[in-house]
Scaffold this motif. Structure first.
Motif, short mmCIF file in Angstrom:
data_model
loop_
_atom_site.label_atom_id
_atom_site.label_comp_id
_atom_site.label_asym_id
_atom_site.label_seq_id
_atom_site.Cartn_x
_atom_site.Cartn_y
_atom_site.Cartn_z
N ARG A 85 0.84 -1.19 0.00
CA ARG A 85 0.00 0.00 0.00
C ARG A 85 0.87 1.24 0.00
N ARG A 86 0.26 2.37 -0.33
CA ARG A 86 1.00 3.62 -0.39
C ARG A 86 1.20 4.17 1.02
N ARG A 87 2.33 4.85 1.23
CA ARG A 87 2.63 5.38 2.56
C ARG A 87 3.41 6.68 2.45
N ARG A 88 3.39 7.43 3.56
CA ARG A 88 4.21 8.62 3.68
C ARG A 88 5.67 8.24 3.88
N GLY A 89 6.54 9.19 3.57
CA GLY A 89 7.95 8.96 3.79
C GLY A 89 8.28 8.89 5.28
N LEU A 90 9.47 8.41 5.56
CA LEU A 90 9.94 8.21 6.93
C LEU A 90 11.25 8.96 7.12
N LEU A 91 11.37 9.67 8.23
CA LEU A 91 12.61 10.36 8.58
C LEU A 91 13.31 9.55 9.67
N ILE A 92 14.50 9.05 9.38
CA ILE A 92 15.21 8.16 10.28
C ILE A 92 16.45 8.87 10.82
N VAL A 93 16.51 9.05 12.12
CA VAL A 93 17.67 9.68 12.75
C VAL A 93 18.54 8.62 13.42
N LEU A 94 19.84 8.66 13.11
CA LEU A 94 20.82 7.87 13.85
C LEU A 94 21.75 8.83 14.57
N SER A 95 21.80 8.73 15.88
CA SER A 95 22.69 9.57 16.67
C SER A 95 23.55 8.69 17.56
N SER A 96 24.71 9.22 17.93
CA SER A 96 25.59 8.51 18.87
C SER A 96 26.72 9.45 19.24
N PRO A 97 27.43 9.16 20.32
CA PRO A 97 28.67 9.89 20.56
C PRO A 97 29.64 9.61 19.41
N SER A 98 30.53 10.55 19.13
CA SER A 98 31.50 10.36 18.07
C SER A 98 32.32 9.10 18.32
N GLY A 99 32.35 8.21 17.32
CA GLY A 99 33.11 6.97 17.45
C GLY A 99 32.28 5.76 17.81
N ALA A 100 30.99 5.96 18.09
CA ALA A 100 30.14 4.82 18.51
C ALA A 100 29.54 4.07 17.32
N GLY A 101 29.78 4.57 16.10
CA GLY A 101 29.42 3.76 14.94
C GLY A 101 28.30 4.26 14.07
N LYS A 102 27.78 5.47 14.31
CA LYS A 102 26.63 5.89 13.53
C LYS A 102 26.94 6.05 12.04
N SER A 103 28.14 6.53 11.72
CA SER A 103 28.49 6.73 10.31
C SER A 103 28.63 5.39 9.60
N THR A 104 29.22 4.41 10.26
CA THR A 104 29.36 3.07 9.67
C THR A 104 28.00 2.42 9.47
N ILE A 105 27.14 2.47 10.51
CA ILE A 105 25.81 1.88 10.39
C ILE A 105 25.00 2.61 9.33
N SER A 106 25.13 3.93 9.26
CA SER A 106 24.41 4.70 8.24
C SER A 106 24.82 4.25 6.85
N ARG A 107 26.12 4.12 6.62
CA ARG A 107 26.61 3.71 5.30
C ARG A 107 26.10 2.32 4.94
N MET A 108 26.15 1.39 5.88
CA MET A 108 25.71 0.03 5.61
C MET A 108 24.20 -0.03 5.38
N LEU A 109 23.44 0.79 6.10
CA LEU A 109 21.99 0.82 5.90
C LEU A 109 21.65 1.33 4.51
N LEU A 110 22.34 2.37 4.07
CA LEU A 110 22.11 2.91 2.72
C LEU A 110 22.48 1.88 1.65
N GLU A 111 23.57 1.16 1.88
CA GLU A 111 23.99 0.14 0.91
C GLU A 111 23.03 -1.03 0.84
#
Length: 220
Positions: free
Chosen positions: A11-37
């Motif tokens: 079914r059709r749906r609205r878009g979703l805004l997903i925030v990933l936050s963490s202290p620097s070095g806790a992995g948010k950039s790595t998890i973000s990249r892998m999620l996008l891939e």
């Protein structure tokens, strides 16, 4: 414009805004990249920033690199849904691309800190999913900061001194994950996204679908 059809629900749906936050070095950039891939239906929000461009980065791809004067003008014009100072520079999320994505049923990922998350929640609350990543320990956090080899000892010390303050905002998020192992953490993030996409409030036309569903029995 018709909203895209979600692959899970059909079914059709609205878009979703997903925030990933963490202290620097806790992995948010790595998890973000892998999620996008791993999910081509999610795109990364491109922030505007006043910090200098780094080697290998591209303007309007990694960030919109702007001057302090331009950033001030964007604030005055109400062009941001959120902005915040981070490590001596300012970062902000342009409003128009976010609203366009929600309208078109596209999902956007944000790699922002707790300050930006609070502002984004105030502006776009019902469309936002907030995920906070914790390190397994502060010792492991410091080890990861040294391991990535991008910061001086002084900068790492500054990041570690800020970590406790950043972690103190964990309860403001919808989901909190301990990033002990990257693949497992990614699997948890993907499960959260899948569940949030199926929420009743995000499924456009569901009322009509159910009404027609019940109506077909009455017509029979």
């Amino acid at each position: 414009m018709d909203l895209p059809i979600d692959e899970q629900s059909g079914r059709r749906r609205r878009g979703l805004l997903i925030v990933l936050s963490s202290p620097s070095g806790a992995g948010k950039s790595t998890i973000s990249r892998m999620l996008l891939e791993s999910d081509s239906t999610i795109t990364m929000s491109i922030s505007a920033t006043t910090r200098p461009i780094r080697p290998g980065e591209q303007d309007d791809v990694d960030y919109h690199f702007v001057s302090d004067a331009k950033f001030d003008a964007m604030i005055a014009a109400g062009d941001f849904v959120e902005w915040a100072p981070v490590f001596g520079h300012r970062y902000g999320t342009p409003k128009v691309p976010v609203k366009d994505a929600l309208r078109d049923g596209r999902d956007i990922l944000f790699d922002i800190d707790w300050q930006g998350t609070q502002q984004l929640h105030s502006a776009m609350g019902e469309d936002l999913v907030r995920i906070f990543l914790l390190p397994p320990s502060l010792a492991e956090l410091e080890r990861r900061l040294h391991q990535r080899g991008t910061d001086s000892g002084e900068v790492i010390g500054d990041r570690m001194s800020r970590a406790a303050g950043e972690i103190s905002h964990w309860a403001e998020y919808d989901y909190v994950l301990v990033n002990s192992e990257t693949e497992s953490c990614l699997a948890d993030v993907r499960a959260i996204v899948a569940a949030e996409r199926l929420k009743r409030s995000r499924q456009a036309g569901l009322v009509t679908f159910v009404r027609d569903l019940v109506g077909t029995r009455g017509a029979a």
